[in-house]
Design a protein around this motif. Sequence first.
Motif, PDB file in Angstrom:
ATOM      1  N   THR A   1      87.721  68.751  25.377  1.00 51.16           N
ATOM      2  CA  THR A   1      86.889  67.742  26.033  1.00 51.16           C
ATOM      3  C   THR A   1      86.674  66.577  25.082  1.00 51.16           C
ATOM      4  O   THR A   1      86.754  66.729  23.872  1.00 51.16           O
ATOM      5  N   ASP A   2      86.414  65.401  25.658  1.00 54.41           N
ATOM      6  CA  ASP A   2      85.994  64.293  24.800  1.00 54.41           C
ATOM      7  C   ASP A   2      84.494  64.049  24.969  1.00 54.41           C
ATOM      8  O   ASP A   2      83.944  63.123  24.421  1.00 54.41           O
ATOM      9  N   ASP A   3      83.824  64.927  25.712  1.00 52.34           N
ATOM     10  CA  ASP A   3      82.387  64.801  25.959  1.00 52.34           C
ATOM     11  C   ASP A   3      81.626  65.633  24.938  1.00 52.34           C
ATOM     12  O   ASP A   3      81.560  66.856  25.032  1.00 52.34           O
ATOM     13  N   GLY A   4      81.055  64.989  23.949  1.00 53.17           N
ATOM     14  CA  GLY A   4      80.337  65.684  22.887  1.00 53.17           C
ATOM     15  C   GLY A   4      78.981  66.218  23.294  1.00 53.17           C
ATOM     16  O   GLY A   4      78.357  66.968  22.558  1.00 53.17           O
ATOM     17  N   THR A   5      78.509  65.868  24.488  1.00 55.24           N
ATOM     18  CA  THR A   5      77.159  66.277  24.908  1.00 55.24           C
ATOM     19  C   THR A   5      77.122  67.667  25.542  1.00 55.24           C
ATOM     20  O   THR A   5      76.042  68.214  25.718  1.00 55.24           O
ATOM     21  N   ILE A   6      78.254  68.240  25.877  1.00 57.62           N
ATOM     22  CA  ILE A   6      78.238  69.498  26.632  1.00 57.62           C
ATOM     23  C   ILE A   6      78.003  70.736  25.770  1.00 57.62           C
ATOM     24  O   ILE A   6      77.551  71.759  26.268  1.00 57.62           O
TER      25      ILE A   6
ATOM     26  N   GLN B   1      88.503  72.334  19.158  1.00 53.71           N
ATOM     27  CA  GLN B   1      89.078  71.629  18.012  1.00 53.71           C
ATOM     28  C   GLN B   1      87.957  70.915  17.262  1.00 53.71           C
ATOM     29  O   GLN B   1      87.102  70.270  17.864  1.00 53.71           O
ATOM     30  N   GLN B   2      87.986  71.035  15.958  1.00 53.96           N
ATOM     31  CA  GLN B   2      86.968  70.413  15.116  1.00 53.96           C
ATOM     32  C   GLN B   2      87.449  69.051  14.618  1.00 53.96           C
ATOM     33  O   GLN B   2      88.628  68.744  14.678  1.00 53.96           O
ATOM     34  N   ASN B   3      86.535  68.279  14.086  1.00 47.68           N
ATOM     35  CA  ASN B   3      86.845  66.999  13.434  1.00 47.68           C
ATOM     36  C   ASN B   3      87.601  66.020  14.328  1.00 47.68           C
ATOM     37  O   ASN B   3      88.559  65.392  13.896  1.00 47.68           O
ATOM     38  N   ILE B   4      87.183  65.931  15.587  1.00 49.77           N
ATOM     39  CA  ILE B   4      87.743  64.912  16.470  1.00 49.77           C
ATOM     40  C   ILE B   4      86.616  64.041  16.988  1.00 49.77           C
ATOM     41  O   ILE B   4      85.448  64.421  16.939  1.00 49.77           O
ATOM     42  N   ILE B   5      86.963  62.879  17.455  1.00 43.40           N
ATOM     43  CA  ILE B   5      85.971  61.935  17.959  1.00 43.40           C
ATOM     44  C   ILE B   5      85.668  62.282  19.408  1.00 43.40           C
ATOM     45  O   ILE B   5      86.578  62.430  20.228  1.00 43.40           O
ATOM     46  N   ARG B   6      84.382  62.435  19.718  1.00 45.20           N
ATOM     47  CA  ARG B   6      83.953  62.710  21.091  1.00 45.20           C
ATOM     48  C   ARG B   6      82.910  61.677  21.492  1.00 45.20           C
ATOM     49  O   ARG B   6      82.210  61.125  20.657  1.00 45.20           O
ATOM     50  N   SER B   7      82.779  61.458  22.787  1.00 44.62           N
ATOM     51  CA  SER B   7      81.803  60.490  23.277  1.00 44.62           C
ATOM     52  C   SER B   7      80.412  61.114  23.260  1.00 44.62           C
ATOM     53  O   SER B   7      80.250  62.329  23.270  1.00 44.62           O
TER      54      SER B   7
END
Length: 173
Positions: free
Chosen positions: A128-133, A150-156
């Motif tokens: 996911t790219d949603d960091g809030t979930i 996956q760790q160390n990725i950019i999420r919104s």
Amino acid sequence: PSCRDKPLFSLLRKSTYPGLHSCAPWAVRSWQFKRLPNAMRPQGSYHDWFSPMRKRGGHIVSKYYRLQPWLKALVEKANPNSEKKCLSMHIRLTDKADGRRKPPLSVFQSYAEIYTEASSGGSIYIATDDGTIFQTIRTEWKGAKHIITQQNIIRSSGDAAIFRSFQNETHRT
């Protein structure tokens, strides 16, 4: 047999879609379309209609697709518990363009919990790219201890898709 021995064909776009894609009984149609040709509209539920196609697609992928060694190494790194089965979920809640439906996170939760029970604790990989979930998942989902990502990725951190933050940059997300 080598692929080099196979004939090559060139098809017009409309021969492929809606042609083969919509009309061939063996074609895999694994997602729902806004407009189906009248001849293809299911008599029952969409779930029942798509199920055999998804199974056929899964069989084709399992039989013919093989991961390249470099990609397999990354997959094994992401799923260190590889001796058990792993369910992968792509939870897309931030990039719903073209009026696509945005299901609540609870829809994914029910599948995750059923899988956790049925697999005796198999892992669940969430893309996911949603960091809030993740806060909701950690506090509300049964079997949350089996979640890997996956760790160390950019999420919104909001409702905007992460790729919108980097529209002028390439190869960033």
